[in-house]
Design a protein around this motif. Structure first.
Motif, short mmCIF file in Angstrom:
data_model
loop_
_atom_site.label_atom_id
_atom_site.label_comp_id
_atom_site.label_asym_id
_atom_site.label_seq_id
_atom_site.Cartn_x
_atom_site.Cartn_y
_atom_site.Cartn_z
N MET A 1 0.76 -1.34 0.06
CA MET A 1 -0.16 -0.08 0.05
C MET A 1 0.97 1.26 -0.14
O MET A 1 0.58 2.22 0.69
CB MET A 1 -0.97 0.07 1.17
CG MET A 1 -2.19 -1.26 1.14
SD MET A 1 -3.22 -0.92 2.30
CE MET A 1 -2.28 -1.12 3.98
N GLN B 1 -6.35 3.72 2.28
CA GLN B 1 -7.90 3.63 2.19
C GLN B 1 -7.93 3.45 0.42
O GLN B 1 -9.05 2.97 0.04
CB GLN B 1 -8.85 4.56 2.36
CG GLN B 1 -8.66 5.96 1.97
CD GLN B 1 -9.72 7.10 2.47
OE1 GLN B 1 -10.87 6.83 2.15
NE2 GLN B 1 -9.13 8.18 3.06
N TYR B 2 -7.10 3.92 -0.37
CA TYR B 2 -7.46 3.81 -1.88
C TYR B 2 -6.85 2.63 -2.11
O TYR B 2 -7.51 2.26 -3.32
CB TYR B 2 -6.45 4.91 -2.51
CG TYR B 2 -7.03 6.37 -2.57
CD1 TYR B 2 -7.75 6.78 -3.62
CD2 TYR B 2 -7.07 7.10 -1.40
CE1 TYR B 2 -8.41 8.02 -3.88
CE2 TYR B 2 -7.52 8.41 -1.53
CZ TYR B 2 -8.20 8.63 -2.62
OH TYR B 2 -8.72 10.17 -2.46
N TYR B 3 -6.44 1.83 -1.47
CA TYR B 3 -6.04 0.31 -1.96
C TYR B 3 -7.09 -0.84 -1.29
O TYR B 3 -7.13 -1.48 -1.94
CB TYR B 3 -4.73 -0.10 -1.24
CG TYR B 3 -3.30 0.74 -1.62
CD1 TYR B 3 -2.58 0.01 -2.60
CD2 TYR B 3 -3.24 1.69 -1.25
CE1 TYR B 3 -1.35 0.58 -3.06
CE2 TYR B 3 -2.02 2.51 -1.56
CZ TYR B 3 -1.35 2.04 -2.33
OH TYR B 3 -0.11 2.59 -3.14
N GLU B 4 -8.15 -0.14 -0.69
CA GLU B 4 -9.31 -0.76 -0.34
C GLU B 4 -10.37 -1.03 -1.48
O GLU B 4 -10.31 -0.11 -2.23
CB GLU B 4 -9.89 -0.44 0.78
CG GLU B 4 -8.85 -0.29 2.17
CD GLU B 4 -9.49 0.40 3.25
OE1 GLU B 4 -10.67 0.93 3.01
OE2 GLU B 4 -8.47 0.48 4.24
N GLY B 5 -11.16 -2.29 -1.49
CA GLY B 5 -12.08 -2.48 -2.43
C GLY B 5 -13.43 -1.82 -1.84
O GLY B 5 -13.36 -1.14 -0.81
N LYS C 1 -14.45 2.78 -3.41
CA LYS C 1 -13.50 2.52 -4.60
C LYS C 1 -14.29 2.78 -6.10
O LYS C 1 -13.77 3.27 -7.03
CB LYS C 1 -12.82 1.02 -4.68
CG LYS C 1 -12.03 1.05 -5.93
CD LYS C 1 -11.60 -0.51 -5.80
CE LYS C 1 -10.66 -0.81 -7.29
NZ LYS C 1 -10.33 -2.22 -7.01
#
Length: 240
Positions: A39, A224-228, A232
């Protein structure tokens, strides 16, 4: 097969996700580690650390663990799009090299706060217009930018594209602990005697930069941008 002209098609082809600085991205390389798994932070437990980690002197204060090691090299695709065309005003400790790989040309504004020098570079394919296929940015410079406007590309071969495809290499490797937003307060303090400079950069200041910086939540915010999930998907829809 040529690059698709629609951003939604490129998102599917490259598995892009929204980026905290605007547009979309995918990490393609992190020395000794599987891309995207950390991340945007250093993979300290990477394979062959003697080979894949380097010492970035002077950065002990950036991380809570005081570790100055960074992955030797990271690389991403970064993709601004017509509905998310801007790169927010930021600074990073590491050197960056940006590579034009297709689509609409992109205009970078670079500022050296130690000298007051400002540079404008266009990353694009039309060398006869002064475009560059690579834009190199020294660590510590402020950086922001935007895709060139319709008037500049209406007669160009890139006019029908909805995005810019940019390759970006970072060394020592990217770590969100080495990154921060340039806030309006910092902008005005640094450029207090130059209203034209403030006017140029102010539209690129991230609207939540003050809040994120004050709470020292830059790394957490980026993660948080790596979360689905729905958040997103909403960002993808808004930006494409």
């Amino acid at each position: 097969m040529p690059l698709p002209k629609k951003i939604k098609d490129l998102i599917l082809s490259l598995k892009l996700i929204p980026h905290p600085e605007g547009g979309f991205f995918i990490e393609t390389w992190r020395s000794g580690s599987v891309p995207m798994t950390t991340m945007g932070q250093t993979a300290l437990s990477c394979e062959n650390p003697d080979k894949n980690l380097v010492i970035a002197k002077g950065r002990a204060h950036n991380r809570a663990d005081k570790d100055e090691r960074r992955n030797a090299l990271t690389s991403i695709f970064w993709v601004p799009a017509v509905h998310s065309p801007r790169l927010h005003l930021t600074r990073n400790c590491s050197d960056h090299v940006h590579y034009y790989q297709g689509g609409i040309p992109f205009r970078y504004y670079l500022y050296d706060p130690s000298t007051g020098d400002i540079f404008e570079e266009i990353l694009g394919p039309e060398l006869h217009k002064g475009h560059k296929l690579q834009v190199c940015v020294k660590g510590g410079l402020w950086k922001c930018g935007v895709m060139v406007g319709d008037n500049e590309r209406k007669e160009s071969e890139t006019a029908d594209y909805e995005y810019t495809l940019i390759g970006e290499a970072v060394a020592p490797g990217f770590d969100f602990h080495d990154f921060d937003w340039v806030t309006e307060k910092l902008l005005r303090l640094t450029c207090k005697n130059d209203e034209k400079m403030i006017e140029l950069f102010l539209p690129y200041v991230f609207e939540r930069s003050k809040q994120v910086q004050k709470k020292e939540k830059t790394v957490e915010y980026a993660a948080q941008y790596y979360e689905g999930g729905e958040r997103k998907e909403k960002r993808i829809e808004e930006r494409s």
